[in-house]
Design an enzyme around this catalytic site. Structure first.
Site, PDB file in Angstrom:
ATOM      1  N   LYS A 224       0.825  -1.214   0.000  1.00 22.37           N
ATOM      2  CA  LYS A 224       0.000   0.000   0.000  1.00 22.37           C
ATOM      3  C   LYS A 224       0.858   1.262   0.000  1.00 22.37           C
ATOM      4  O   LYS A 224       2.008   1.255   0.442  1.00 22.37           O
ATOM      5  CB  LYS A 224      -0.986  -0.039   1.171  1.00 22.37           C
ATOM      6  CG  LYS A 224      -2.100  -1.053   0.874  1.00 22.37           C
ATOM      7  CD  LYS A 224      -3.252  -1.013   1.830  1.00 22.37           C
ATOM      8  CE  LYS A 224      -4.309  -2.026   1.368  1.00 22.37           C
ATOM      9  NZ  LYS A 224      -5.377  -2.233   2.322  1.00 22.37           N
ATOM     10  N   ARG A 259      -3.342 -10.395   4.601  1.00 22.26           N
ATOM     11  CA  ARG A 259      -3.723 -10.411   3.176  1.00 22.26           C
ATOM     12  C   ARG A 259      -2.558  -9.820   2.381  1.00 22.26           C
ATOM     13  O   ARG A 259      -2.265  -8.634   2.526  1.00 22.26           O
ATOM     14  CB  ARG A 259      -4.997  -9.577   3.024  1.00 22.26           C
ATOM     15  CG  ARG A 259      -5.555  -9.528   1.614  1.00 22.26           C
ATOM     16  CD  ARG A 259      -6.804  -8.652   1.576  1.00 22.26           C
ATOM     17  NE  ARG A 259      -7.359  -8.617   0.240  1.00 22.26           N
ATOM     18  CZ  ARG A 259      -6.919  -7.820  -0.731  1.00 22.26           C
ATOM     19  NH1 ARG A 259      -5.906  -6.990  -0.520  1.00 22.26           N
ATOM     20  NH2 ARG A 259      -7.486  -7.849  -1.917  1.00 22.26           N
TER      21      ARG A 259
HETATM   22  N1  HH2 Z   1      -7.304  -4.031   0.706  1.00 26.21           N
HETATM   23  C1  HH2 Z   1      -7.622  -4.069  -0.613  1.00 26.21           C
HETATM   24  C2  HH2 Z   1      -8.691  -4.841  -1.068  1.00 26.21           C
HETATM   25  N2  HH2 Z   1      -9.400  -5.618  -0.208  1.00 26.21           N
HETATM   26  N3  HH2 Z   1      -9.776  -6.427   1.981  1.00 26.21           N
HETATM   27  C3  HH2 Z   1      -9.474  -6.432   3.276  1.00 26.21           C
HETATM   28  N4  HH2 Z   1     -10.155  -7.199   4.136  1.00 26.21           N
HETATM   29  N5  HH2 Z   1      -8.449  -5.656   3.783  1.00 26.21           N
HETATM   30  C4  HH2 Z   1      -7.701  -4.841   2.980  1.00 26.21           C
HETATM   31  O1  HH2 Z   1      -6.811  -4.143   3.496  1.00 26.21           O
HETATM   32  C5  HH2 Z   1      -8.009  -4.812   1.574  1.00 26.21           C
HETATM   33  C6  HH2 Z   1      -9.073  -5.627   1.106  1.00 26.21           C
HETATM   34  C7  HH2 Z   1      -6.842  -3.241  -1.585  1.00 26.21           C
HETATM   35  O2  HH2 Z   1      -5.780  -3.970  -2.129  1.00 26.21           O
HETATM   36  P1  HH2 Z   1      -5.776  -4.703  -3.552  1.00 26.21           P
HETATM   37  O3  HH2 Z   1      -6.800  -5.785  -3.625  1.00 26.21           O
HETATM   38  O4  HH2 Z   1      -4.397  -5.161  -3.843  1.00 26.21           O
HETATM   39  O5  HH2 Z   1      -6.111  -3.561  -4.594  1.00 26.21           O
HETATM   40  P2  HH2 Z   1      -7.417  -3.165  -5.386  1.00 26.21           P
HETATM   41  O6  HH2 Z   1      -8.477  -2.811  -4.408  1.00 26.21           O
HETATM   42  O7  HH2 Z   1      -6.970  -1.995  -6.226  1.00 26.21           O
HETATM   43  O8  HH2 Z   1      -7.846  -4.338  -6.226  1.00 26.21           O
END
Ligand code: HH2
Length: 284
Positions: A224, A259
């Protein structure tokens, strides 16, 4: 400490769980576009399982700051084939669906997912709680201020730790009233979701104060942008080792699910930290 998923009960005592991120999206902040093709998504999912991921978290809609919403039909089109293929190729793998739409969660659970990861904390879709309760799914209930489109514009709190904790307590009550077993729930403070760097750090500092109803925490810090802010780099590749450092820190503070995008590196951090956390005390 346990996590109940349908007929499965996972013991969270000695080992934390690693959840590998599998974004089937064109626009996710760190892996957007890489796994839109179902074959590529399945290969990456299998590689993460092989590397030691306990769970795969499939997402068909980016929730990065500024992201636009995706239709239900499009989200289903992205994730369902991947779930079905993964079920075939790795029948025992635990799959989680990262969605705030009840129809997507319902279809994913029917196709073989066991966990719903709802970044809106059951506030996005009025049917979500019922779908989770009926499917007896595990639930990751995350805190977010605002919505992805504008959540980073000007996040404000009087006391971020108290407010996130109060949110968890209120959500636990709402989930229980909707028939969700409290033992099926993990809370997640939602690092970067409507939070400044200072808010993120305050929450990370106070992880042990966030366990509403005694339920354990999940955490997503992987790659992040706040990591880059602290270390003075805009490059995504520079965020892997800072993520690993936080995995170790969070595990020591009792977080039970991490995660992450980079499974191998984070698994090593977990196992090292757990060797210390679980070692017999001197004199025993
Ligand atoms: N962060 C993201 C997405 N889902 N779910 C939980 N429970 N906690 C988190 O911190 C979280 C999440 C964002 O990360 P990412 O999936 O890599 O990116 P994007 O939302 O752009 O797909």
């Amino acid at each position: 400490m346990h996590w109940r998923l349908a007929d499965n009960t996972i013991d969270l005592g000695a080992r934390a769980l690693l959840m590998g991120v599998l974004n089937v999206t064109p626009d996710s902040f760190s892996d957007g576009g890489r796994f839109l093709d179902p074959g590529a998504a399945v290969s990456h999912g299998l590689a993460m399982l092989e590397a030691g991921a306990d769970i795969l978290d499939l997402g068909g809609e980016s929730t990065r700051p500024g992201a636009n919403e995706v239709s239900e039909k499009e989200e289903l089109r992205r994730v369902l084939p991947v779930i079905s293929l993964l079920r075939r190729e790795a029948s025992r793998a635990l799959l989680s669906i990262d969605t705030s739409k009840s129809a997507v969660a319902e279809a994913a659970l029917e196709a073989g997912a066991a966990i719903v990861n709802d970044v809106t904390g059951l506030r996005g879709d009025p049917r979500m709680a019922e779908v989770v309760a009926r499917g007896r799914a595990g639930l990751i209930l995350m805190h977010m201020q605002g919505a992805p489109r504008d959540m980073q514009r000007n996040p404000r709190y009087h006391d971020v730790v108290r407010e996130v904790r109060a949110f968890f307590e209120e959500r636990l009550q709402a989930a229980s009233e909707a028939g969700i077993d409290p033992e099926a729930i993990l809370f997640d403070p939602g690092i970067g979701f409507g939070k400044t760097l200072e808010h993120n750090l305050a929450l990370l500092q106070a992880l042990d104060r966030l366990r509403a109803g005694g339920r354990p925490l999940a955490l997503g810090v992987s790659r992040k942008s706040f990591l880059g802010k602290i270390l003075g780099s805009e490059e995504l590749e520079d965020r892997v080792w800072p993520t690993v450092a936080l995995t170790s820190y969070a595990r020591e503070r009792g977080v039970v699910l991490l995660r992450v995008h980079d499974v191998t590196q984070n698994l090593e951090a977990l196992r090292m930290t757990e060797a210390i956390v679980n070692a017999p005390s001197p004199g025993v």
